[in-house]
Motif scaffolding. Structure first.
Motif, short mmCIF file in Angstrom:
data_model
loop_
_atom_site.label_atom_id
_atom_site.label_comp_id
_atom_site.label_asym_id
_atom_site.label_seq_id
_atom_site.Cartn_x
_atom_site.Cartn_y
_atom_site.Cartn_z
N GLY A 45 -25.36 30.30 -13.94
CA GLY A 45 -24.58 29.38 -12.97
C GLY A 45 -25.10 28.45 -11.97
N ALA A 46 -26.56 28.49 -12.09
CA ALA A 46 -27.51 27.29 -11.53
C ALA A 46 -26.98 26.03 -12.04
CB ALA A 46 -29.00 27.49 -11.57
N THR A 47 -27.57 24.89 -11.05
CA THR A 47 -26.93 23.62 -11.44
C THR A 47 -27.71 23.14 -12.73
OG1 THR A 47 -28.37 22.79 -9.91
CG2 THR A 47 -26.08 23.03 -9.13
N MET A 48 -26.69 22.07 -13.44
CA MET A 48 -27.54 21.61 -14.52
C MET A 48 -28.22 20.23 -14.24
SD MET A 48 -25.34 20.08 -18.02
CE MET A 48 -23.95 19.49 -16.83
N THR A 49 -29.42 20.07 -15.06
CA THR A 49 -30.19 18.84 -14.69
C THR A 49 -30.08 17.99 -16.21
OG1 THR A 49 -32.11 19.90 -15.06
CG2 THR A 49 -31.50 19.93 -12.77
N ARG B 12 -24.10 24.13 -16.16
CA ARG B 12 -23.76 23.75 -17.50
C ARG B 12 -22.70 24.49 -17.96
NH1 ARG B 12 -29.10 22.78 -20.30
NH2 ARG B 12 -27.84 23.62 -22.25
N PRO B 13 -21.81 23.33 -19.01
CA PRO B 13 -21.11 23.91 -19.85
C PRO B 13 -21.18 25.18 -20.70
CG PRO B 13 -21.16 21.56 -20.05
CD PRO B 13 -22.27 22.15 -19.17
N ASP B 14 -22.45 25.53 -21.11
CA ASP B 14 -22.74 26.55 -21.85
C ASP B 14 -23.37 27.71 -20.66
OD1 ASP B 14 -25.21 25.45 -21.19
OD2 ASP B 14 -25.99 25.52 -23.32
N ASN B 15 -22.73 27.84 -19.56
CA ASN B 15 -23.33 28.89 -18.76
C ASN B 15 -22.68 30.30 -19.20
OD1 ASN B 15 -20.94 29.84 -17.01
ND2 ASN B 15 -20.97 27.69 -16.95
N TRP B 16 -23.35 31.37 -19.07
CA TRP B 16 -22.91 32.89 -19.44
C TRP B 16 -21.77 33.28 -18.72
CZ3 TRP B 16 -28.85 33.93 -18.93
CH2 TRP B 16 -29.69 33.25 -19.62
N LEU B 17 -21.45 32.91 -17.41
CA LEU B 17 -20.31 33.64 -16.68
C LEU B 17 -18.96 32.69 -17.08
CD1 LEU B 17 -22.70 33.67 -13.41
CD2 LEU B 17 -22.02 35.41 -15.23
N ASP B 18 -19.04 31.65 -17.92
CA ASP B 18 -17.78 30.89 -18.15
C ASP B 18 -17.32 30.27 -16.89
OD1 ASP B 18 -17.93 31.92 -20.97
OD2 ASP B 18 -16.82 33.44 -20.55
N GLN B 19 -18.21 29.70 -16.16
CA GLN B 19 -17.67 28.83 -15.11
C GLN B 19 -17.18 27.74 -15.79
OE1 GLN B 19 -21.41 29.07 -13.13
NE2 GLN B 19 -20.76 30.29 -11.38
N THR B 20 -16.10 27.22 -15.10
CA THR B 20 -15.46 25.88 -15.55
C THR B 20 -16.50 24.70 -15.03
OG1 THR B 20 -13.71 25.65 -13.89
CG2 THR B 20 -13.26 26.75 -15.92
N THR B 21 -16.65 23.62 -15.72
CA THR B 21 -17.29 22.51 -15.47
C THR B 21 -17.18 21.27 -16.22
OG1 THR B 21 -19.73 21.82 -15.16
CG2 THR B 21 -19.37 23.04 -16.96
N GLU B 22 -17.72 20.23 -16.23
CA GLU B 22 -17.50 19.12 -16.96
C GLU B 22 -18.91 18.58 -17.49
OE1 GLU B 22 -15.53 16.05 -15.08
OE2 GLU B 22 -14.02 17.36 -14.12
N PRO B 23 -19.01 18.07 -18.85
CA PRO B 23 -20.19 17.60 -19.33
C PRO B 23 -20.69 16.25 -18.76
CG PRO B 23 -18.33 17.21 -20.85
CD PRO B 23 -17.98 17.95 -19.81
N VAL B 24 -21.99 15.93 -18.93
CA VAL B 24 -22.51 14.61 -18.18
C VAL B 24 -22.10 13.56 -19.14
CG1 VAL B 24 -24.81 13.73 -17.93
CG2 VAL B 24 -24.45 15.99 -17.30
N THR B 25 -21.70 12.51 -18.68
CA THR B 25 -21.30 11.47 -19.50
C THR B 25 -22.29 10.40 -19.19
OG1 THR B 25 -20.04 10.53 -17.95
CG2 THR B 25 -18.86 11.96 -18.98
#
Length: 90
Positions: A33-37, A58-71
């Protein structure tokens, strides 16, 4: 450090060509769940690499946290913000 051509995407901001990439697989902390770079560099003359922290998992985090992809629009905004703050890609 330079970005590999494989997996990087081109983007043009202000008439200058850049390449950007997100790590293909999450690091262990990103998986938890750490932030995506993502990283950005000049396309023609690779040099300093700008690393942008999105502030979200990240969208593919292991905890199924909802997020949005980078555009691409977000990447362009990141480049503009870095240039406004004085980041030099050369």
């Amino acid at each position: 450090m330079t970005l590999t051509r494989k997996g990087s995407r081109p983007i043009t901001v202000g008439g200058v060509e850049y390449r950007w990439a997100i790590r293909p697989k999450p690091t262990y902390s990103q998986g938890l769940g750490a932030t995506m770079t993502y990283a950005i560099e000049l396309a023609e003359r690779p040099g300093p690499v700008l690393v942008v922290d999105t502030g979200r998992p990240r969208p593919d985090n292991w905890l199924d946290q909802t997020t949005e992809p980078v555009t691409p629009a977000e990447v362009a905004d990141g480049i503009r913000a870095a240039l406004a703050r004085g980041f030099d890609f050369t």
